[in-house]
Design a protein around this motif. Structure first.
Motif, PDB file in Angstrom:
ATOM      1  N   GLY A  38       0.779  -1.231   0.000  1.00 11.35           N
ATOM      2  CA  GLY A  38       0.000   0.000   0.000  1.00 11.35           C
ATOM      3  C   GLY A  38       0.810   1.279   0.000  1.00 11.35           C
ATOM      4  N   SER A  39       2.120   1.194  -0.248  1.00 13.79           N
ATOM      5  CA  SER A  39       2.932   2.417  -0.262  1.00 13.79           C
ATOM      6  C   SER A  39       4.227   2.200  -1.027  1.00 13.79           C
ATOM      7  N   ILE A  40       4.922   3.305  -1.247  1.00 15.37           N
ATOM      8  CA  ILE A  40       6.206   3.287  -1.944  1.00 15.37           C
ATOM      9  C   ILE A  40       7.284   2.554  -1.155  1.00 15.37           C
ATOM     10  N   LYS A  41       7.052   2.351   0.142  1.00 13.86           N
ATOM     11  CA  LYS A  41       8.066   1.738   1.003  1.00 13.86           C
ATOM     12  C   LYS A  41       8.388   0.296   0.624  1.00 13.86           C
ATOM     13  N   LEU A  42       7.538  -0.341  -0.158  1.00 14.36           N
ATOM     14  CA  LEU A  42       7.838  -1.713  -0.571  1.00 14.36           C
ATOM     15  C   LEU A  42       9.122  -1.772  -1.386  1.00 14.36           C
ATOM     16  N   LYS A  43       9.380  -0.717  -2.174  1.00 17.57           N
ATOM     17  CA  LYS A  43      10.600  -0.698  -2.988  1.00 17.57           C
ATOM     18  C   LYS A  43      11.851  -0.676  -2.114  1.00 17.57           C
ATOM     19  N   HIS A 155      15.188   3.745  -5.368  1.00 15.89           N
ATOM     20  CA  HIS A 155      14.497   4.760  -6.175  1.00 15.89           C
ATOM     21  C   HIS A 155      15.374   5.281  -7.314  1.00 15.89           C
ATOM     22  N   TYR A 156      16.665   5.248  -7.118  1.00 15.16           N
ATOM     23  CA  TYR A 156      17.607   5.554  -8.198  1.00 15.16           C
ATOM     24  C   TYR A 156      17.444   4.533  -9.326  1.00 15.16           C
ATOM     25  N   ARG A 157      17.171   3.298  -8.941  1.00 15.49           N
ATOM     26  CA  ARG A 157      17.073   2.198  -9.905  1.00 15.49           C
ATOM     27  C   ARG A 157      15.693   2.068 -10.532  1.00 15.49           C
ATOM     28  N   THR A 158      14.629   2.465  -9.826  1.00 18.52           N
ATOM     29  CA  THR A 158      13.269   2.213 -10.322  1.00 18.52           C
ATOM     30  C   THR A 158      12.432   3.478 -10.488  1.00 18.52           C
ATOM     31  N   THR A 159      12.199   4.202  -9.402  1.00 19.21           N
ATOM     32  CA  THR A 159      11.248   5.323  -9.424  1.00 19.21           C
ATOM     33  C   THR A 159      11.668   6.427 -10.379  1.00 19.21           C
ATOM     34  N   ALA A 160      12.903   6.893 -10.238  1.00 19.54           N
ATOM     35  CA  ALA A 160      13.370   8.011 -11.063  1.00 19.54           C
ATOM     36  C   ALA A 160      13.414   7.661 -12.549  1.00 19.54           C
ATOM     37  N   PRO A 161      13.978   6.520 -12.951  1.00 22.11           N
ATOM     38  CA  PRO A 161      13.972   6.196 -14.381  1.00 22.11           C
ATOM     39  C   PRO A 161      12.562   6.083 -14.963  1.00 22.11           C
ATOM     40  N   ALA A 162      11.619   5.587 -14.165  1.00 25.39           N
ATOM     41  CA  ALA A 162      10.243   5.478 -14.658  1.00 25.39           C
ATOM     42  C   ALA A 162       9.654   6.864 -14.930  1.00 25.39           C
TER      43      ALA A 162
END
Length: 328
Positions: A38-43, A155-162
């Motif tokens: 339910g949140s971004i914290k899973l990443k 987040h460097y690996r997933t969130t930002a590139p997306a």
């Protein structure tokens, strides 16, 4: 059709809400709450756990222990249950009851800290409790989200590139500051690859993350009473601080249009719309990251008695909400 075998394998990475009809500003909201935690914290939880496994720190029989205001604890409880580890979350009374029950449903333990430390407040007391647990039993493994570089690397690996993929002409990115993992991962990525993007951190009034005096904060998620070890302010272009009453109003404005988001998201949306209005950024391409959904806040942010007891009856008065809409 999507088929998964472990809960960590699902996350809706590419969902955005166009907020212009609601807030009157050109702002796209990247929704990070559509996963089993339910949140971004899973990443961050997944990245930190898997790094600890590769190093041999986590092994059969280990018990994860972490200080969390809720969302990371929920994410770690899912990972622990899936992988066969124990998990103990150290939190305080601000943690939503639904988050505590969620963790317990996953087989985790929850310790609630009631007394703040003389220096560091409730967060300092929570960290001291974690350290005492680790000293008492070598089965405990503390990932330490406040200093663990894998927090921002997720987040460097997933969130930002997306985000970069979908918004190649992005002008400004708004990111809430808690442990600053999301903030640092995205800020580092855009500084290295897309220097034209302005990164604006959104913090809660009463937080000491970017300096200033500590104050009362009743909404869990963003803000800290101890400066995060991950924070490097050289990667941040600007900081916006949001009063909790404005967080609440943003959440209710979104809910009245059918979008139930959590407190962290309300803070980010409030800070982003204020910044865009102040800069008259009508032609900007702007994205804000929504860390969480609203179900875990039904007994707090969306509960009238709780709101009135803490913020007064005027916090959601028709006049104030109407003024917000006119401003937007």
């Amino acid at each position: 059709m999507t088929v998964i075998s472990v809960p960590m394998d699902y996350n809706a990475e590419d969902l955005y809400v166009d907020l212009r009809p609601i807030v009157g500003q050109g702002l796209f909201l990247k929704c990070e709450g559509f996963n089993f935690a339910g949140s971004i914290k899973l990443k961050a939880a997944r990245e930190m756990v898997e790094a600890a496994e590769r190093k041999g720190v986590l092994k059969p029989g280990s018990i994860l222990v972490e200080s969390s205001s809720g969302n990371l604890g929920v994410a770690l409880s899912i990972l622990a249950a899936s992988k066969g580890y124990g998990f103990l979350c150290v939190t305080d009374a601000r943690c939503n009851l639904s988050a505590r029950r969620f963790m317990e449903a996953m087989g985790s333990q929850v310790h609630i800290i009631a007394e703040p430390a003389a220096n560091g407040g409730l967060l300092g007391a929570r960290i001291a409790h974690v350290q005492a647990l680790c000293a008492s039993d070598d089965r405990y493994v503390w990932l330490n989200q406040y200093t663990n570089v894998n927090n921002w690397k997720a987040h460097y690996r997933t969130t930002a590139p997306a985000i970069a993929h979908h918004f190649p002409r992005l002008d400004v990115l708004f990111i809430g500051a808690g442990t600053t993992g999301t903030l640092m991962g995205c800020a580092r990525y855009f500084r290295e690859r897309h220097r034209q993007v302005k990164v604006v951190a959104v913090d809660s009034v009463g937080s000491v993350t970017f300096g200033g005096e500590p104050g009362r904060r009743m909404i869990p998620g963003l803000g800290t009473s101890v400066r995060p070890g991950l924070l490097d302010e050289s990667f941040v272009d600007e900081v916006v601080r949001v009063e909790e009453a404005d967080t609440i109003r943003a959440c209710h404005r979104l809910a009245r249009r059918g979008f139930l988001f959590g407190g962290s998201t309300g803070t980010v949306v409030s800070g982003a719309t204020e910044w865009l209005a102040r800069h008259e950024a009508h032609d900007y391409t702007a994205v804000a990251i929504a860390p969480d959904l609203g179900e875990r806040y039904l007994d707090t942010i969306y509960q009238t008695n709780w709101l009135h007891a803490l913020y007064g009856e005027e916090v959601l008065s028709p006049d104030i909400l109407a003024a917000d809409v006119r401003t937007a």
